[in-house]
Design an enzyme around this catalytic site. Structure first.
Site, short mmCIF file in Angstrom:
data_model
loop_
_atom_site.label_atom_id
_atom_site.label_comp_id
_atom_site.label_asym_id
_atom_site.label_seq_id
_atom_site.Cartn_x
_atom_site.Cartn_y
_atom_site.Cartn_z
CG HIS A 257 -0.34 -0.13 2.53
ND1 HIS A 257 -1.06 -0.46 3.66
CD2 HIS A 257 0.94 0.02 2.96
CE1 HIS A 257 -0.26 -0.49 4.71
NE2 HIS A 257 0.96 -0.20 4.30
CG ASN A 258 -0.14 4.28 1.42
OD1 ASN A 258 -1.22 4.35 0.87
ND2 ASN A 258 -0.01 4.25 2.73
#
Length: 354
Positions: A257-258
């Site tokens: 994620h991210n």
């Protein structure tokens, strides 16, 4: 090659047209009308097939090839046997790749199974989904509520497109792939079994164990990205996971994620990138390398296979090792460790002291 082929021969392209298509010069113009119908490796190519040789190491095989034509550099042109057409070009392998795309066009994208030309009656497309004209949805695929899919895109059998997902034009989503919480650009290829947009791995210790942190971000994939089979790209926790334009991702890659991956990067199989890492443009990462979370890898940097990146990497460098460091230092350390293992001494410059 035997007669059982998954990619049948082409009807034929003249060497004149092929040389123009691939930016090559036909050494003997009298052969311009000769047609090629297929491609093969240098050692196996035969009648009607084109191949390539790009370095001096290929010279012995080049001198024995029975191909109809061969892409070669100017230095290797004299080694091409009589009767074989020499297609002279600065980068033979790149030219050969263009030839494959022209002669075997069905190999460029994942294969379709059902032959449908529209939305299959055996697919499920929610009534609120919006599909432009020319979208193909094969049998047993699912398109969720509010999804939007652009013209020319193929959703293969067994694929699942999540609620609200947007997919651009001329994309291909392979068999059994899942795409959710994602905004996909144009001309994106997602190979079978890829997982796009599932929640990232986020937990925090609490009084009753590990509390899950809900992941409410998105995945944004820009134009001309290719994502290999079995690759997983997690959606962001709060912000977005972003894959930049033109980036190519191999099979079995994990992107957490991210993560933000720049434009025209190359990630080879089994690379793992932990959450919130940032890769600049043109970054190349070798197979099975691991990238720590929250680090930044600068534009144009290259990371060797099996490396572990623990901290930031400057632009334009070549690093390798565990932990990753400048390549020269890594190679000297590896040479010293090898020497110690075999009971030899090394000089300070990394040379062997016999």
């Amino acid at each position: 090659m035997d007669n059982h082929r998954f990619f049948p021969p082409h009807e034929g392209i003249s060497l004149s047209d092929l040389s123009d298509l691939c930016g090559a010069e036909l050494a003997d113009p009298s052969l311009s009308a000769r047609k090629v119908t297929g491609v093969a490796s240098l050692t196996r190519a035969g009648e009607g097939e084109v191949t390539f040789a790009s370095s001096g190491r290929s010279a012995p095989d080049l001198e024995k090839t029975r191909a109809a034509a061969v892409f070669v550099t100017d230095k290797l042109a004299a080694r091409v046997p009589d009767g074989v057409a020499a297609l002279v070009v600065a980068a033979p392998q790149s030219a050969f790749a263009r030839a494959i795309a022209a002669l075997v066009p069905s190999s460029v994208k994942p294969m379709r199974l059902t032959g449908e030309t529209a939305v299959s009656e055996a697919a499920h497309v929610d009534a609120t989904a919006r599909l432009e004209d020319g979208v193909i949805v094969e049998a047993f695929a699912v398109v969720g509520a509010g999804a939007e899919i652009g013209a020319g895109t193929v959703i293969s059998s067994g694929a699942a497109i999540g609620t609200g997902t947007r997919i651009g034009r001329n994309c291909h989503v392979g068999h059994g792939a899942t795409v959710q919480h994602a905004l996909i650009g144009n001309n994106v290829v997602i190979h079978p079994g890829a997982r796009i947009g599932q929640d990232g791995f986020g937990y925090v210790p609490g009084p009753r164990g590990l509390d899950k942190i809900p992941q409410i971000g998105r995945v944004i994939i820009q134009d001309h990205v290719e994502i290999g089979a079995g690759t997983a790209i997690d959606r962001g926790a709060l912000d977005d996971t972003v894959i930049g334009e033109g980036t190519k991702i191999d099979n079995l890659v994990q992107i957490a994620h991210n993560v933000r991956v720049g434009r025209y990067c190359v990630l080879v199989s089994q690379v793992g990138i932990a959450g919130s890492a940032t890769l600049g443009d043109g970054v190349m990462i070798g197979g099975a390398a691991g990238i720590n979370g929250h680090v930044t890898i600068g534009d144009g940097a290259q990371i060797a296979a099996l490396s572990g990146v623990a901290g930031d990497v400057p632009p334009g460098v070549r690093w390798g090792g565990q932990p990753a460091r400048p390549m020269r230092g890594f190679l000297l350390d590896a040479a010293a460790a090898n020497a110690r293992a075999f009971g030899r001494k090394t000089t300070k410059k990394g040379g062997e002291d016999r």
